[in-house]
Design a protein around this motif. Structure first.
Motif, PDB file in Angstrom:
ATOM      1  N   ARG A 241     -29.820  25.583  -5.604  1.00 41.38           N
ATOM      2  CA  ARG A 241     -30.678  24.526  -5.465  1.00 41.38           C
ATOM      3  C   ARG A 241     -30.422  25.584  -4.007  1.00 41.38           C
ATOM      4  O   ARG A 241     -31.984  25.232  -3.375  1.00 41.38           O
ATOM      5  CB  ARG A 241     -30.814  24.009  -5.427  1.00 41.38           C
ATOM      6  N   ARG A 242     -29.172  25.240  -2.780  1.00 36.58           N
ATOM      7  CA  ARG A 242     -29.054  25.598  -1.915  1.00 36.58           C
ATOM      8  C   ARG A 242     -29.887  27.260  -1.997  1.00 36.58           C
ATOM      9  O   ARG A 242     -29.674  28.367  -0.616  1.00 36.58           O
ATOM     10  CB  ARG A 242     -27.573  25.410  -1.265  1.00 36.58           C
ATOM     11  N   ILE A 243     -29.100  28.268  -2.781  1.00 36.82           N
ATOM     12  CA  ILE A 243     -29.311  29.535  -2.563  1.00 36.82           C
ATOM     13  C   ILE A 243     -31.235  29.865  -2.304  1.00 36.82           C
ATOM     14  O   ILE A 243     -31.444  30.940  -1.214  1.00 36.82           O
ATOM     15  CB  ILE A 243     -28.954  30.557  -3.595  1.00 36.82           C
ATOM     16  N   CYS A 244     -31.283  29.031  -3.216  1.00 38.92           N
ATOM     17  CA  CYS A 244     -33.429  29.142  -3.413  1.00 38.92           C
ATOM     18  C   CYS A 244     -33.822  28.589  -1.682  1.00 38.92           C
ATOM     19  O   CYS A 244     -34.879  29.044  -1.137  1.00 38.92           O
ATOM     20  CB  CYS A 244     -33.894  28.686  -4.308  1.00 38.92           C
ATOM     21  N   LYS A 245     -33.267  27.416  -1.287  1.00 41.70           N
ATOM     22  CA  LYS A 245     -33.699  27.262  -0.224  1.00 41.70           C
ATOM     23  C   LYS A 245     -33.380  28.470   1.529  1.00 41.70           C
ATOM     24  O   LYS A 245     -33.716  28.314   1.989  1.00 41.70           O
ATOM     25  CB  LYS A 245     -33.245  25.565  -0.116  1.00 41.70           C
ATOM     26  N   PHE A 246     -32.153  28.972   0.806  1.00 40.22           N
ATOM     27  CA  PHE A 246     -32.127  29.407   1.443  1.00 40.22           C
ATOM     28  C   PHE A 246     -33.142  30.839   1.686  1.00 40.22           C
ATOM     29  O   PHE A 246     -33.605  31.288   2.678  1.00 40.22           O
ATOM     30  CB  PHE A 246     -30.635  30.221   2.152  1.00 40.22           C
ATOM     31  N   MET A 247     -33.686  31.083   0.607  1.00 39.49           N
ATOM     32  CA  MET A 247     -34.180  33.117   0.601  1.00 39.49           C
ATOM     33  C   MET A 247     -35.979  32.012   1.027  1.00 39.49           C
ATOM     34  O   MET A 247     -36.066  32.815   1.837  1.00 39.49           O
ATOM     35  CB  MET A 247     -34.080  32.699  -1.223  1.00 39.49           C
ATOM     36  N   GLU A 248     -36.133  30.935   0.530  1.00 41.96           N
ATOM     37  CA  GLU A 248     -37.645  30.794   0.704  1.00 41.96           C
ATOM     38  C   GLU A 248     -37.743  30.092   2.419  1.00 41.96           C
ATOM     39  O   GLU A 248     -38.267  30.566   2.760  1.00 41.96           O
ATOM     40  CB  GLU A 248     -37.037  29.185   0.620  1.00 41.96           C
ATOM     41  N   THR A 249     -36.194  30.462   2.851  1.00 43.85           N
ATOM     42  CA  THR A 249     -36.528  29.879   4.082  1.00 43.85           C
ATOM     43  C   THR A 249     -36.220  30.445   5.060  1.00 43.85           C
ATOM     44  O   THR A 249     -36.819  30.963   6.374  1.00 43.85           O
ATOM     45  CB  THR A 249     -35.241  28.555   5.367  1.00 43.85           C
ATOM     46  N   HIS A 250     -34.915  30.949   5.053  1.00 42.29           N
ATOM     47  CA  HIS A 250     -34.257  32.804   6.041  1.00 42.29           C
ATOM     48  C   HIS A 250     -35.085  33.954   5.476  1.00 42.29           C
ATOM     49  O   HIS A 250     -34.969  35.282   5.865  1.00 42.29           O
ATOM     50  CB  HIS A 250     -33.615  32.762   5.762  1.00 42.29           C
ATOM     51  N   ILE A 251     -35.428  34.128   4.354  1.00 40.21           N
ATOM     52  CA  ILE A 251     -35.308  35.634   3.390  1.00 40.21           C
ATOM     53  C   ILE A 251     -37.288  35.706   3.274  1.00 40.21           C
ATOM     54  O   ILE A 251     -38.077  36.582   3.437  1.00 40.21           O
ATOM     55  CB  ILE A 251     -34.501  36.397   2.118  1.00 40.21           C
ATOM     56  N   VAL A 252     -37.601  35.211   2.669  1.00 39.63           N
ATOM     57  CA  VAL A 252     -38.958  35.090   2.035  1.00 39.63           C
ATOM     58  C   VAL A 252     -40.224  35.392   3.139  1.00 39.63           C
ATOM     59  O   VAL A 252     -40.962  35.774   3.010  1.00 39.63           O
ATOM     60  CB  VAL A 252     -39.133  34.204   1.084  1.00 39.63           C
ATOM     61  N   PRO A 253     -39.852  34.392   4.119  1.00 40.59           N
ATOM     62  CA  PRO A 253     -41.214  34.696   5.121  1.00 40.59           C
ATOM     63  C   PRO A 253     -41.077  36.530   5.572  1.00 40.59           C
ATOM     64  O   PRO A 253     -42.167  36.708   6.207  1.00 40.59           O
ATOM     65  CB  PRO A 253     -40.202  34.010   6.433  1.00 40.59           C
ATOM     66  N   TYR A 254     -40.221  36.800   5.380  1.00 41.98           N
ATOM     67  CA  TYR A 254     -40.178  38.362   5.904  1.00 41.98           C
ATOM     68  C   TYR A 254     -40.786  39.243   4.984  1.00 41.98           C
ATOM     69  O   TYR A 254     -42.295  40.493   5.248  1.00 41.98           O
ATOM     70  CB  TYR A 254     -39.053  39.396   5.535  1.00 41.98           C
ATOM     71  N   ARG A 255     -41.726  38.523   3.815  1.00 44.44           N
ATOM     72  CA  ARG A 255     -42.668  39.308   2.989  1.00 44.44           C
ATOM     73  C   ARG A 255     -43.257  38.529   2.650  1.00 44.44           C
ATOM     74  O   ARG A 255     -44.691  39.448   3.247  1.00 44.44           O
ATOM     75  CB  ARG A 255     -42.478  38.994   1.061  1.00 44.44           C
ATOM     76  N   GLN A 256     -44.137  37.021   3.007  1.00 47.70           N
ATOM     77  CA  GLN A 256     -44.876  35.961   2.893  1.00 47.70           C
ATOM     78  C   GLN A 256     -46.136  36.719   3.780  1.00 47.70           C
ATOM     79  O   GLN A 256     -47.367  37.244   4.036  1.00 47.70           O
ATOM     80  CB  GLN A 256     -44.276  34.599   2.791  1.00 47.70           C
ATOM     81  N   ARG A 257     -45.003  36.603   5.777  1.00 45.13           N
ATOM     82  CA  ARG A 257     -45.534  36.373   6.728  1.00 45.13           C
ATOM     83  C   ARG A 257     -45.472  37.956   7.319  1.00 45.13           C
ATOM     84  O   ARG A 257     -47.151  37.941   8.492  1.00 45.13           O
ATOM     85  CB  ARG A 257     -45.268  35.984   7.306  1.00 45.13           C
ATOM     86  N   LEU A 258     -44.467  38.638   6.709  1.00 39.79           N
ATOM     87  CA  LEU A 258     -44.482  40.237   7.938  1.00 39.79           C
ATOM     88  C   LEU A 258     -44.943  41.229   6.685  1.00 39.79           C
ATOM     89  O   LEU A 258     -45.006  42.264   7.654  1.00 39.79           O
ATOM     90  CB  LEU A 258     -43.321  40.410   8.567  1.00 39.79           C
ATOM     91  N   GLY A 259     -44.663  41.366   5.629  1.00 39.13           N
ATOM     92  CA  GLY A 259     -45.358  42.232   5.037  1.00 39.13           C
ATOM     93  C   GLY A 259     -44.299  42.959   4.443  1.00 39.13           C
ATOM     94  O   GLY A 259     -44.636  44.141   3.906  1.00 39.13           O
ATOM     95  N   TYR A 260     -43.009  43.276   4.303  1.00 40.79           N
ATOM     96  CA  TYR A 260     -42.121  44.002   4.282  1.00 40.79           C
ATOM     97  C   TYR A 260     -42.120  43.968   2.500  1.00 40.79           C
ATOM     98  O   TYR A 260     -42.113  42.808   1.906  1.00 40.79           O
ATOM     99  CB  TYR A 260     -40.551  43.542   4.753  1.00 40.79           C
ATOM    100  N   SER A 261     -41.306  44.397   2.027  1.00 41.45           N
ATOM    101  CA  SER A 261     -41.716  45.094   0.340  1.00 41.45           C
ATOM    102  C   SER A 261     -40.158  44.399   0.249  1.00 41.45           C
ATOM    103  O   SER A 261     -39.137  43.590   1.025  1.00 41.45           O
ATOM    104  CB  SER A 261     -41.032  46.392   0.065  1.00 41.45           C
ATOM    105  N   ASN A 262     -40.329  44.585  -1.402  1.00 42.11           N
ATOM    106  CA  ASN A 262     -39.171  43.361  -1.835  1.00 42.11           C
ATOM    107  C   ASN A 262     -37.979  44.242  -1.501  1.00 42.11           C
ATOM    108  O   ASN A 262     -36.579  43.767  -2.108  1.00 42.11           O
ATOM    109  CB  ASN A 262     -39.414  43.141  -3.322  1.00 42.11           C
ATOM    110  N   ALA A 263     -37.666  45.397  -1.638  1.00 42.97           N
ATOM    111  CA  ALA A 263     -36.772  46.264  -1.619  1.00 42.97           C
ATOM    112  C   ALA A 263     -35.496  46.337  -0.142  1.00 42.97           C
ATOM    113  O   ALA A 263     -34.979  45.900   0.348  1.00 42.97           O
ATOM    114  CB  ALA A 263     -37.099  48.089  -1.463  1.00 42.97           C
ATOM    115  N   ALA A 264     -36.792  45.580   0.891  1.00 37.09           N
ATOM    116  CA  ALA A 264     -36.393  45.915   2.703  1.00 37.09           C
ATOM    117  C   ALA A 264     -35.748  44.057   2.429  1.00 37.09           C
ATOM    118  O   ALA A 264     -34.638  44.123   3.153  1.00 37.09           O
ATOM    119  CB  ALA A 264     -38.003  45.287   3.114  1.00 37.09           C
TER     120      ALA A 264
END
Length: 310
Positions: A241-264
């Motif tokens: 649950r903490r790993i998922c929160k870290f991903m959703e808060t700090h990592i996923v926004p680079y894809r959802q808001r800024l358009g970076y790829s999964n590889a990035a």
């Protein structure tokens, strides 16, 4: 009664990421160092040429050199390895399968041909041809959310029933209904769920393991977390649950808001973990996340997910 798996491949697999130089070249000396570090981390296996391995951006000579380096180092260390023969063109992919089989990996990963969505019949024909070309090396089907055709558990079960050389699949999981459908239709296959959902997949009784984004962040930490699931699944779920929160808060926004790829995103995780010489640079034309972002998030990761860096 639990169905017998086609193959016992399982657990925590770390992805091979390409160190890319300023001239857009693959830095092979650093790649060798990365493989050695993953072996030293004691992961259950190493796999090449998933999306994070930028399989779509390699020449065939580069592909062969990467796989030969992986096979040689893993064989010397008795480390399991899987080769990703993925390529959007079916004919090129079959040739990659043929050459990969010569290196004796535990399995070979393929995607479905990826310019136009295939029908069930076309998927079955392709997979059976890949099995034949692969000289008996078992196949893992990589069917991520960004595939042209994402198979439901029922569809995946139907296709793989007609392609018995496919022993596993790397998939995105889903809700309770998805897991119920997977138990009904996919019990023979070794299913690899997203790394940050592995404890859930184990608890649901369907996941064999993960080709893991958590291992991008910390190979040793991902290995220890995977092992802990056998002893205390509830503690492992709490960390998930903490790993998922870290991903959703700090990592996923680079894809959802800024358009970076999964590889990035996977290379960003690796740079945050700071365990190897990979960096955040992707091959052109794909955009890379600046290294300063990884440096900014290192202390955050070690504070919020301290167990992964113990």
């Amino acid at each position: 009664m639990t169905a017998k798996k086609r193959h016992a491949i399982a657990s925590n697999w770390a992805t091979l990421l390409l160190p890319i130089g300023v001239n857009d070249d693959i830095e092979f000396a650093k790649l060798g160092e990365e493989i050695d570090l993953l072996i030293a981390a004691g992961v259950d296996g190493i796999y090449s040429n998933g999306t994070a391995g930028e399989f779509h951006s390699q020449t065939e000579d580069e592909f062969d050199r990467i796989q030969s380096m992986l096979a040689e180092r893993c064989a010397a260390a008795s480390m399991n390895f899987v080769i990703g023969a993925c390529q959007p063109d079916a004919r090129i992919m079959l040739e990659r399968v043929r050459r990969s089989a010569l290196l004796k990996p535990l399995a070979i990963q393929v995607i479905l041909p990826d310019w136009w969505p295939v029908t069930d019949r076309e998927a079955i024909d392709f997979l059976n041809q890949a099995v034949d070309v692969g000289s008996g090396i078992p196949l893992i089907l990589y069917n991520p959310p960004h595939a042209k055709r994402v198979l439901t558990p029922e569809e995946l079960g139907r296709v793989c029933a007609a392609a018995p050389g496919v022993i596993g699949a790397k998939v995105a999981d889903g809700d309770k209904q998805w897991y119920a459908d997977a138990r009904q239709h996919l019990s023979e296959l070794s299913l690899f769920v997203p790394g940050h959902h592995l404890a859930t997949g184990i608890m649901e009784g369907i996941a064999a393991g993960s080709f893991s984004n958590v291992a991008c962040l910390s190979p040793r930490g991902a290995q220890m977390w995977t092992a802990s699931m056998q002893d205390d699944i509830h503690a492992a779920l709490a960390l998930e649950r903490r790993i998922c929160k870290f991903m959703e808060t700090h990592i996923v926004p680079y894809r959802q808001r800024l358009g970076y790829s999964n590889a990035a995103l996977d290379k960003l995780l690796c740079a945050i973990g700071n365990w190897g010489p990979v960096g955040t640079r992707l091959r052109w034309p794909y955009r890379s996340i600046d290294m300063s972002e990884a440096e900014r998030l290192r202390d955050v990761a070690r504070t919020e997910l301290s167990e992964l860096f113990a």
